[in-house]
Enzyme design. Structure first.
Site, mmCIF file in Angstrom:
data_model
loop_
_atom_site.group_PDB
_atom_site.id
_atom_site.type_symbol
_atom_site.label_atom_id
_atom_site.label_comp_id
_atom_site.label_asym_id
_atom_site.label_seq_id
_atom_site.Cartn_x
_atom_site.Cartn_y
_atom_site.Cartn_z
ATOM 1 N N VAL A 1 0.949 -18.916 -17.977
ATOM 2 C CA VAL A 1 0.014 -19.134 -16.877
ATOM 3 C C VAL A 1 0.545 -18.348 -15.679
ATOM 4 O O VAL A 1 1.671 -18.588 -15.230
ATOM 5 C CB VAL A 1 -0.136 -20.618 -16.494
ATOM 6 C CG1 VAL A 1 -1.156 -20.761 -15.360
ATOM 7 C CG2 VAL A 1 -0.564 -21.459 -17.685
ATOM 8 N N GLU A 2 -0.253 -17.419 -15.175
ATOM 9 C CA GLU A 2 0.135 -16.660 -13.991
ATOM 10 C C GLU A 2 -0.309 -17.436 -12.751
ATOM 11 O O GLU A 2 -1.504 -17.654 -12.544
ATOM 12 C CB GLU A 2 -0.506 -15.277 -14.002
ATOM 13 C CG GLU A 2 -0.010 -14.396 -15.138
ATOM 14 C CD GLU A 2 -0.710 -13.063 -15.192
ATOM 15 O OE1 GLU A 2 -0.021 -12.030 -15.181
ATOM 16 O OE2 GLU A 2 -1.962 -13.051 -15.254
ATOM 17 N N VAL A 3 0.646 -17.885 -11.966
ATOM 18 C CA VAL A 3 0.362 -18.591 -10.715
ATOM 19 C C VAL A 3 0.423 -17.564 -9.594
ATOM 20 O O VAL A 3 1.497 -17.043 -9.265
ATOM 21 C CB VAL A 3 1.365 -19.736 -10.479
ATOM 22 C CG1 VAL A 3 1.119 -20.385 -9.119
ATOM 23 C CG2 VAL A 3 1.246 -20.772 -11.597
#
Length: 331
Positions: A159-161
């Site tokens: 998951v790219e935050v």
């Protein structure tokens, strides 16, 4: 931060997959989507992926043989219609999955921001549009960020935050902690760039792949084999930086040695790639389509997808066990 109820806005492939993941971790999920037939499609999709989710332990790592080891149930979600409406106040985290349209997201984020509690993080699954492009009508833009998964989210850990320049540190921290709690591998992207990181890496490799196939250097089938029998497995275990360090003899000196050793040659390769960039002409696209059609001939795409997902479950089980065995260091 205690998150027990997650709001899902949009139940396409990404939103539906998120829903399954959150349910598998014992969370309550409230879901909304205005599309005709969305409720029925979601129910069918969740039924189809639930067996795979039941083979995962509480960290999100697939197990070999197990009954569901957590308090998880498909009955823990509620489809409430076109919008969350009065249910916005009930959610502890909001995952937005609307189509990639800035105007639509701007309007939707303003609605969400005005309705959820001030402490709730609003994460968009946007795959390329930075959140700074659609927060102009938000009263509390400091709690908005990107939480971009890799498809499908219930299987792929990344998951790219991606915060915008005014996202609060607490919102970033809460999002990172939440995604980690549901077995994901959150990565903090520190600067907004179009496409973020994983999709930019994918675009770089795919554009060269498109060029090679369109030019007739290699077939689509053999190009796929070049990835699945070399770079794919190696990078899946250690990534390009550690792979380069190992290839150069190990450690930071090994990494520098490899760059110094291959640098002059690789610069020539890059220059040639830039000279022969995929031109996106109709002829080139037709050439690609023809080669891919040859690769797919006689194959059932749904069967390929099912095999891919089954193999991913097995792979992440192996990788998860290995990661645990070496105290968090993936070797």
């Amino acid at each position: 931060m205690s998150i027990r109820t997650v709001g899902i806005v949009g139940t396409g492939v990404i939103g539906a997959s998120w829903t399954g993941l959150f349910l598998a971790h014992g969370l309550r999920v409230i879901v909304a989507d205005p599309a005709p037939g969305a409720e029925e499609k979601l129910a069918s999709y969740l039924e189809s992926i639930w067996p795979a989710l039941e083979t995962m332990d509480s960290s999100g790592v697939p197990q070999a043989d197990s009954d569901s080891p957590y308090s998880a149930s498909l009955s823990n979600y509620q489809f409430v219609g076109a919008t969350l409406g009065r249910h916005y106040k009930d959610v502890d985290f909001l995952q937005e999955n609307a189509p990639e349209r800035t105007d639509l997201k701007t309007k939707l984020l303003a609605e969400i921001d005005a309705a959820v509690r001030p402490d709730v993080v609003i994460a968009s699954s946007s795959s390329g549009i930075p959140s700074s492009k659609f927060i102009s009508q938000c009263q509390h833009p400091e709690r908005v960020l990107i939480g971009h998964p890799f498809n499908p989210p219930h299987l792929m850990p990344l998951v790219e935050v991606v915060p915008h320049s005014n996202t609060s540190a607490s919102a970033i921290s809460n999002a990172m902690d939440f995604y980690e709690s549901v077995g994901r591998r959150p990565v903090h992207i520190k600067e907004e760039v179009p496409g973020f990181v994983a999709n930019r890496l994918q675009a770089a490799l795919c554009n060269e792949a498109y060029s090679l196939v369109a030019r007739g250097v290699v077939t689509a089938q053999d190009l796929d084999a070049c990835v699945t029998t070399s770079l794919g497995p190696r990078w899946a275990m250690v990534g390009p930086f550690l792979a380069n360090a190992m290839g150069g003899g190990g450690g930071s000196e090994g990494f520098k040695h490899l760059l110094e050793h291959l640098g002059p040659a690789s610069r020539i390769w890059v220059e040639d790639m830039q000279e022969h960039k995929f031109d996106w002409s109709q002829d080139s696209i037709d050439a690609l389509g023809s080669s891919v059609s040859d690769e797919l001939q006689g194959k059932d795409v749904q069967e390929l997808e099912q095999k891919r997902d089954n193999d991913l479950v097995k792979f992440f089980k192996i990788k998860g066990v290995r990661r645990t065995s070496f105290h968090g260091i993936a070797l």
